[in-house]
Write an enzyme that holds these catalytic residues in place. Structure first.
Site, mmCIF file in Angstrom:
data_model
loop_
_atom_site.group_PDB
_atom_site.id
_atom_site.type_symbol
_atom_site.label_atom_id
_atom_site.label_comp_id
_atom_site.label_asym_id
_atom_site.label_seq_id
_atom_site.Cartn_x
_atom_site.Cartn_y
_atom_site.Cartn_z
ATOM 1 N N ILE A 105 0.830 -1.201 0.000
ATOM 2 C CA ILE A 105 0.000 0.000 0.000
ATOM 3 C C ILE A 105 0.863 1.249 0.000
ATOM 4 C CG2 ILE A 105 -1.633 1.344 1.379
ATOM 5 C CD1 ILE A 105 -2.909 -1.287 2.268
ATOM 6 N N ASP A 107 13.945 3.164 10.657
ATOM 7 C CA ASP A 107 13.061 2.268 11.389
ATOM 8 C C ASP A 107 12.170 3.140 12.262
ATOM 9 O OD1 ASP A 107 11.817 0.498 13.101
ATOM 10 O OD2 ASP A 107 13.624 -0.678 13.508
ATOM 11 N N ASN A 164 2.393 4.954 6.990
ATOM 12 C CA ASN A 164 1.879 3.676 6.484
ATOM 13 C C ASN A 164 2.582 2.457 7.081
ATOM 14 O OD1 ASN A 164 0.588 1.865 4.255
ATOM 15 N ND2 ASN A 164 2.803 1.563 4.022
ATOM 16 N N TYR A 219 -2.774 -7.043 17.376
ATOM 17 C CA TYR A 219 -2.732 -6.152 16.209
ATOM 18 C C TYR A 219 -3.910 -5.180 16.237
ATOM 19 C CZ TYR A 219 -2.964 -4.684 11.306
ATOM 20 O OH TYR A 219 -3.028 -3.943 10.153
ATOM 21 N N LYS A 231 -4.000 -0.921 16.379
ATOM 22 C CA LYS A 231 -4.651 -0.083 15.363
ATOM 23 C C LYS A 231 -5.829 0.699 15.947
ATOM 24 C CE LYS A 231 -2.154 -1.136 11.740
ATOM 25 N NZ LYS A 231 -1.370 -0.120 11.005
ATOM 26 N N THR A 256 -1.653 -7.550 -1.253
ATOM 27 C CA THR A 256 -0.247 -7.223 -1.013
ATOM 28 C C THR A 256 0.469 -8.495 -0.583
ATOM 29 O OG1 THR A 256 -0.587 -6.759 1.338
ATOM 30 C CG2 THR A 256 -0.885 -4.911 -0.213
#
Length: 254
Positions: free
Chosen positions: A18, A64, A91, A154, A158, A189
């Site tokens: 992306i 990083d 991103n 995860y 987010k 992806t």
């Protein structure tokens, strides 16, 4: 003249997936683009060469984003190269699947250091240079508002992004800067190639393609270019009155 002519954009995690599509779209819209990568140097340099061949101004910088000091250096390099900064698209991110009992403190630190802390400090560093009309887009996920089996760590990393843009909007709005997030659904992806099957509940007796048709109104994964198009809108003048929002680009995921 493109919508972003004269603008300078920094896109983190832009060597592939992306991020690559976003960097390409912003360059097509006229922006000068700094392409950040952590380890995919060859991919990033290849993208820079492709964009330059098409007449765009682009450069690649390694950093990083889990390390705030490196993020600060990345922003400073972008400003040194192009003279200013108008747009940040954060991103860079990493995936994680695992049941509760398997999650370790090291897992938590690894995921949150990139997906959450990395994005917060990217905003902090970029905001030093952004002026009125500045645009920030962070990356959330539909997982922040949907239950996915074994995806707690995860999803939490987010979900924090949704809260982050909501609360930073008022603060940055005083300076004429907008901040939003985009929450992609499943997207074609290499990350989807690796982890896509994990989004399907293990008790569901269906192939991944069948699951996609069952759980999305459009019945397919997004193309990276479709996510990039939403991002391009959010950083343009057309989105000047949108801030503090998380836009779900998920193909009607349910």
């Amino acid at each position: 003249m493109g919508k972003l002519s004269g603008k300078v954009a920094l896109v983190t995690g832009a060597g592939r997936g992306i991020g690559k599509a976003v960097a390409t779209r912003l360059a097509e819209d006229g922006a000068k683009v700094a392409i950040n990568y952590r380890s995919s140097a060859a991919d990033a340099e290849k993208l820079v060469a492709e964009l330059r061949e098409r007449g765009a101004e682009a450069v690649a910088f390694q950093a990083d984003v889990s390390d705030p000091a490196q993020t600060g250096r990345l922003v400073d390099q972008t400003v040194s190269e192009f003279g200013t900064l108008d747009i940040l698209v954060s991103n860079a991110g990493i995936e994680h699947f695992g049941p509760l009992e398997s999650i370790t403190p090291e897992d938590f630190d690894r995921v949150f250091s990139v997906n959450t802390r990395g994005q917060l400090f990217a905003v902090q560093q970029a905001a030093r240079h952004l002026g009125a009309g500045g645009r920030i887009v962070l990356t959330s996920s539909v997982s922040a508002t949907r239950s996915v089996f074994h995806h707690t760590l995860y999803a939490a990393s987010k979900g924090a992004i949704n809260s982050m843009v909501l609360n930073l909007a008022a603060e940055l709005g005083q300076r004429g800067i907008t901040i939003n997030a985009i929450a992609p659904g499943g997207t074609v992806t290499d990350m989807a190639d690796t982890h896509g099957i994990s989004y399907k509940h293990p008790l569901l007796n269906a192939s991944l393609s069948e699951w996609e048709k069952m759980h999305g109104a459009l019945g397919r994964l997004a193309r990276p270019e479709e996510i990039a198009a939403v991002t391009a809108f959010l950083v343009s003048d057309d989105a000047s009155y949108i801030t503090g929002r998380t836009i779900e680009a998920d193909g009607g995921f349910f």
